[in-house]
Design a protein around this motif. Sequence first.
Motif, PDB file in Angstrom:
ATOM      1  N   VAL B 152     -42.414  33.647  17.385  1.00 18.41           N
ATOM      2  CA  VAL B 152     -43.665  32.903  18.291  1.00 18.41           C
ATOM      3  C   VAL B 152     -43.938  33.966  19.270  1.00 18.41           C
ATOM      4  CG1 VAL B 152     -43.848  31.125  19.762  1.00 18.41           C
ATOM      5  CG2 VAL B 152     -42.249  30.787  17.712  1.00 18.41           C
ATOM      6  N   MET B 153     -45.358  34.259  19.262  1.00 17.65           N
ATOM      7  CA  MET B 153     -45.656  35.088  20.099  1.00 17.65           C
ATOM      8  C   MET B 153     -47.116  34.792  20.614  1.00 17.65           C
ATOM      9  SD  MET B 153     -46.136  38.014  17.106  1.00 17.65           S
ATOM     10  CE  MET B 153     -44.812  37.513  16.530  1.00 17.65           C
ATOM     11  N   THR B 154     -47.866  35.679  21.438  1.00 14.24           N
ATOM     12  CA  THR B 154     -49.248  35.694  21.569  1.00 14.24           C
ATOM     13  C   THR B 154     -50.041  36.664  21.318  1.00 14.24           C
ATOM     14  OG1 THR B 154     -49.151  36.947  23.795  1.00 14.24           O
ATOM     15  CG2 THR B 154     -48.763  34.366  24.087  1.00 14.24           C
ATOM     16  N   PRO B 155     -51.338  36.562  21.155  1.00 14.32           N
ATOM     17  CA  PRO B 155     -52.041  37.755  20.417  1.00 14.32           C
ATOM     18  C   PRO B 155     -51.745  38.970  20.810  1.00 14.32           C
ATOM     19  CG  PRO B 155     -53.404  35.792  20.992  1.00 14.32           C
ATOM     20  CD  PRO B 155     -52.046  35.642  21.707  1.00 14.32           C
ATOM     21  N   VAL B 156     -51.596  39.134  22.225  1.00 12.25           N
ATOM     22  CA  VAL B 156     -51.628  40.828  22.598  1.00 12.25           C
ATOM     23  C   VAL B 156     -50.133  41.174  21.906  1.00 12.25           C
ATOM     24  CG1 VAL B 156     -50.150  40.422  24.602  1.00 12.25           C
ATOM     25  CG2 VAL B 156     -51.550  42.174  24.632  1.00 12.25           C
ATOM     26  N   LEU B 157     -49.158  40.609  21.761  1.00  8.65           N
ATOM     27  CA  LEU B 157     -47.879  41.138  20.932  1.00  8.65           C
ATOM     28  C   LEU B 157     -48.308  41.314  19.559  1.00  8.65           C
ATOM     29  CD1 LEU B 157     -45.055  42.071  20.724  1.00  8.65           C
ATOM     30  CD2 LEU B 157     -44.276  39.859  20.583  1.00  8.65           C
ATOM     31  N   ALA B 158     -48.914  40.420  18.872  1.00  5.26           N
ATOM     32  CA  ALA B 158     -49.121  40.749  17.373  1.00  5.26           C
ATOM     33  C   ALA B 158     -50.050  41.827  17.294  1.00  5.26           C
ATOM     34  CB  ALA B 158     -49.940  39.429  16.876  1.00  5.26           C
ATOM     35  N   LEU B 159     -51.053  42.033  18.008  1.00  7.32           N
ATOM     36  CA  LEU B 159     -52.086  42.931  18.017  1.00  7.32           C
ATOM     37  C   LEU B 159     -51.315  44.409  18.293  1.00  7.32           C
ATOM     38  CD1 LEU B 159     -55.132  41.096  19.742  1.00  7.32           C
ATOM     39  CD2 LEU B 159     -55.169  41.937  17.403  1.00  7.32           C
ATOM     40  N   GLN B 160     -50.471  44.288  19.156  1.00  6.12           N
ATOM     41  CA  GLN B 160     -49.764  45.860  19.561  1.00  6.12           C
ATOM     42  C   GLN B 160     -48.935  46.152  18.148  1.00  6.12           C
ATOM     43  OE1 GLN B 160     -48.144  46.479  23.875  1.00  6.12           O
ATOM     44  NE2 GLN B 160     -48.390  43.973  23.764  1.00  6.12           N
ATOM     45  N   LEU B 161     -48.446  45.038  17.850  1.00  9.25           N
ATOM     46  CA  LEU B 161     -47.584  45.408  16.821  1.00  9.25           C
ATOM     47  C   LEU B 161     -48.219  45.975  15.407  1.00  9.25           C
ATOM     48  CD1 LEU B 161     -44.947  42.286  16.757  1.00  9.25           C
ATOM     49  CD2 LEU B 161     -44.416  44.736  17.518  1.00  9.25           C
ATOM     50  N   LEU B 162     -49.154  45.169  15.283  1.00 17.61           N
ATOM     51  CA  LEU B 162     -50.176  45.834  13.992  1.00 17.61           C
ATOM     52  C   LEU B 162     -50.534  47.244  14.321  1.00 17.61           C
ATOM     53  CD1 LEU B 162     -52.887  43.006  13.376  1.00 17.61           C
ATOM     54  CD2 LEU B 162     -50.575  43.416  12.208  1.00 17.61           C
ATOM     55  N   ALA B 163     -51.154  47.613  15.773  1.00 18.52           N
ATOM     56  CA  ALA B 163     -51.564  48.900  16.067  1.00 18.52           C
ATOM     57  C   ALA B 163     -50.376  49.929  16.040  1.00 18.52           C
ATOM     58  CB  ALA B 163     -51.964  48.967  17.348  1.00 18.52           C
ATOM     59  N   ARG B 164     -49.140  49.538  16.054  1.00 19.87           N
ATOM     60  CA  ARG B 164     -48.047  50.234  15.820  1.00 19.87           C
ATOM     61  C   ARG B 164     -47.659  50.431  14.430  1.00 19.87           C
ATOM     62  NH1 ARG B 164     -45.072  51.102  21.261  1.00 19.87           N
ATOM     63  NH2 ARG B 164     -46.996  50.559  22.719  1.00 19.87           N
ATOM     64  N   GLY B 165     -48.206  49.704  13.642  1.00 15.20           N
ATOM     65  CA  GLY B 165     -47.824  49.916  12.325  1.00 15.20           C
ATOM     66  C   GLY B 165     -46.921  48.837  11.568  1.00 15.20           C
ATOM     67  N   TYR B 166     -46.551  47.817  12.326  1.00 13.93           N
ATOM     68  CA  TYR B 166     -45.780  46.619  12.133  1.00 13.93           C
ATOM     69  C   TYR B 166     -46.418  45.622  11.909  1.00 13.93           C
ATOM     70  CZ  TYR B 166     -42.416  50.057  14.012  1.00 13.93           C
ATOM     71  OH  TYR B 166     -41.775  51.112  14.521  1.00 13.93           O
ATOM     72  N   LEU B 167     -45.930  44.522  10.930  1.00 12.84           N
ATOM     73  CA  LEU B 167     -46.477  43.362  10.628  1.00 12.84           C
ATOM     74  C   LEU B 167     -45.550  42.102  11.314  1.00 12.84           C
ATOM     75  CD1 LEU B 167     -47.238  42.807   7.038  1.00 12.84           C
ATOM     76  CD2 LEU B 167     -48.729  43.245   8.709  1.00 12.84           C
ATOM     77  N   PRO B 168     -46.089  41.505  12.196  1.00 12.04           N
ATOM     78  CA  PRO B 168     -45.228  40.570  13.064  1.00 12.04           C
ATOM     79  C   PRO B 168     -44.783  39.317  11.989  1.00 12.04           C
ATOM     80  CG  PRO B 168     -47.531  40.041  13.426  1.00 12.04           C
ATOM     81  CD  PRO B 168     -47.376  41.352  12.331  1.00 12.04           C
ATOM     82  N   GLY B 169     -45.193  39.258  10.906  1.00 17.31           N
ATOM     83  CA  GLY B 169     -44.708  38.042   9.785  1.00 17.31           C
ATOM     84  C   GLY B 169     -45.711  38.111   8.446  1.00 17.31           C
ATOM     85  N   ARG B 170     -45.405  37.087   7.860  1.00 17.75           N
ATOM     86  CA  ARG B 170     -46.278  37.135   6.687  1.00 17.75           C
ATOM     87  C   ARG B 170     -47.218  35.836   6.600  1.00 17.75           C
ATOM     88  NH1 ARG B 170     -43.271  40.427   3.613  1.00 17.75           N
ATOM     89  NH2 ARG B 170     -41.174  40.709   3.973  1.00 17.75           N
TER      90      ARG B 170
END
Lengths: 155, 314, 483
Positions: B152-170
């Motif tokens: 469970v997260m807000t967009p800024v976490l999901a976008l930061q994770l993507l930018a670092r090469g990680y997926l927040p989920g499927r």
Amino acid sequence: MKLNGAVSVSAPREEVWQIFMDPAQLCRVVPGCEQAQRLDDTHYEAQLAVKIQFMTIRARAHGALLEAHEPDHLVAEMVGEPLAMAGAFRAHLVVDLVPIAGGTEVRYTIELSMLGRLASLGEAIIRATANRLASQFAANVAQLFSAQAQEPGQR
Amino acid sequence: MRKEQMSVHTLEDMPLMEDLHEGEVYDLAIVGAGLSALSLLHSGAAALGRTVVLDYQEQVGGLLRYLLPADGFEAEWELLRDFQLPAGVRLLLQTTAVGLLPASAAEPTHTLVVRRRQGTAQLRARQVVIACGGVECPREHDAIPGTRPAGVMTPVLALQLLARGYLPGRRALVYGDSRYALATARRLEEAGLEVITAAPTSGNGRSVRLCGTIQEICGFPRLSAVRLRSHDQQSVEVEADTLIYATGLLAGTHWLKGSGVSLTATGTIAVDAHYRTTIPGIYAIGAVIRPQLDHESSLRMGKEVAALLPGGVL
Amino acid sequence: MEMTSRDFDVDILVIGGGVVGCAILRELARYDASIALLEQYPDVCEGTSKANSAIVHTGFDARPGTLEARLLAEARQLWPEVIARLHIPYLQTGALMVALNEQEQATIAREIVPTATANGVTLQPLSRAEILEAAPYVNEQIVGGVLVEGEGVIDPFWTTRAYCEHALLNGARLFLDERVNAVEVEPERLRVHTASGKTFSAALVVNAAGLWADELARLAGDHSFSLTPRKGEFLITEEDHGVAQIILPVPSQVSKGILVTPIVFGGVLLGPTAEDVSDKRDLATTTAGQQRIRQGVGRLVPAMATASTVRQFAGLRAVSSTGDYIIRPSTVSKRLLHVAGIRSTGLSASPAIGRYVGTLVGETLGLRLRTSYREGLPEPLSEAAHEDGEVICLCRSITRGEVLAALRSPLPPQTLDGLKRRTGAMLGECQGNLCLPRLIELFQQEQGRDPLSLEKHAPGSRLLVERPTRLGGVPARSGERPK
């Protein structure tokens, strides 16, 4: 957060006044003060190690004497930064020296602001600490003069 | 995939602590280097005298920089992409304002207590513009019932994770229909997630797949489903391992506690029509006075305050 | 420690890393014996110990004559030294029990005061005017009440961790993420098997498994007691409206009721509800529960009925079939000692439970005290353990230095929630959504943790899934371009 208090000492207020004008003497009565230097007539700098309930916060602080009406009224302000935390505190101090029978009453009002990490320690902890420091301060002042009364010549 | 690289202001540009000149007085200090601050600088802050800009992050652009470029944010992207630091303006990144001591009898200028890698320092300025934006409203703030799983997260976490090469989920449920929420949904889709959009019916004309309000967060230790209730009181359980909770922004004003700068009941900084706070010489612009995920007025406010500041240019 | 071996031989094994298990471990560390603790979660203080009112309770309302009442009374004597030696954040706030009508006032006089007297706790009767003077935020409709001066609030995570760190400092060993799945009872030893495939052989096993203590007993063939979970929901508000004391309602037959409790680091805790549930992992908050809390606290402190909340959570406490603490040897072996059914008073009684069980075990095994024993912990955040650094958690002004100090501590966090509890990072307005990537990086840097393996709290609560082949977003660092 505002703290008020008063402490009676068995010394004339001219003598008490000198304590507030001398950083080294003042450092002896301010709880947690490890070292204090005068920068100029109205500016001081000090190193503090303030014990709050479960840890000691080390800080460097700068003080300014804003008003000095010898020998009865002074206003000072101190801003300090803890070394290991992202924050600061500001203490605005008003002191009045009132002559009483056999000595002087030191009346003080301190307005304390906590910034950054210090604010997130919670007001209750800060208040408990401030109250303890205030009573230590009063005890130190009283003790300083009673020690002087007993050991004249030693300052 | 990326058309252009945005202008880069990073740590390497940052002067050392010794260069901070703690005793020095700036004419203007800007807290935050997000869109409203960049708009202010772009609109001629150089004319305002010795200026310092500080920001918590490693780069300029605020929270939105993790999303840009994105559809619907063309002007914002343009500003960020082409941004040049005006000559004479000092930019301090990874430098966080943790407190503000307004001018007083002891100190005729405003003092910002700032934290940097090297320690805590004080910055003095005659005028301060608070442009520190806000943080995204998390699920906890709205007291959404249910479990407390990972995912469970807000967009800024999901976008930061993507930018670092990680997926927040499927499989993500993106909850909210702001332009920002929907652009985040598209970004997640591009990254390979299965995305379902949902929002309460708001009538803003943007389309989401499901209409409903969140009733419950389900699953433990990882999110397994989100229960929505539609306007006709039907309960729908949406299977997802990720919830992107995008309902709003909270003004970042916690660091002003005890400063004397007045806040409104919703926690934003109270300002007049000229962006003046209740303390002379202290202004506020951007999301910190109008928190919205889409930052619709940030550019305009930066521009307007540039003209309003003493010494400003129209 | 034999890292390659799957078999461990110890004198005493404590099962359960809650406040009770860790308090026991700390007392056992006084003996010249090898001791270890197993915890099923990746951190200590994950079960009942983590979600409660955080009150150090005098036990004024305990049923006189019970073991619970006795240990709560002993704990009152032990707490000052524990707090001082282990540097635990604590505030003696006092508690006000307020009566909303004459009937409640009569209950205080008839039941509460005599019980407190029997427990050695003096209550100070207060008039309505005295209460409103001391606590102007309290409901003006009250008719009177009593002050329980000795009640205070503490940080339960800090307490549990401090017990554990103190035990580690004195030679105890800790095994996290180890869930017990079999217990073999032999005449001279107990053999405890975990889900990860380890075997611990011990001369004595302390069952401090909290809510799961009955299930652990059953693994050993002991069906002598059972525990049922009772759920308590809470909510936290940062607006304190001046609340500086614990405000208690006059209890009913079923529950101590919903309280208003100041939090040691600021803010106010409201709750708990009391709902018997069947699932020992049901920690969901509910709309109905949150409404009940609002109704309950509104009667005590009207402003709290609508104060905005920053967090909500639920905890489960163990209700035993006996109604008192169960501290006794198992029916199947004297080498298995149950410490179960600690209800909601485990935190408050923990120093005395530790002392009591420690002495019991020491006598049973005929242990000698260790010659070198460190009496306390070093002060936290001392300069040696600390370094400068930029702000990482924007909402709480937590620096890199503070995060690194936690990651390098004797009992470092293994999960993000563990880091949250040690530093306060992620506890602010954004709940970590802004700084979490930076924290993941620090975990990687300090512990060599693969970010993909990092969990939020419980096993299986991973935050990330496998790397994508295509990337979106702006590069995190200058010079990096999307692949």
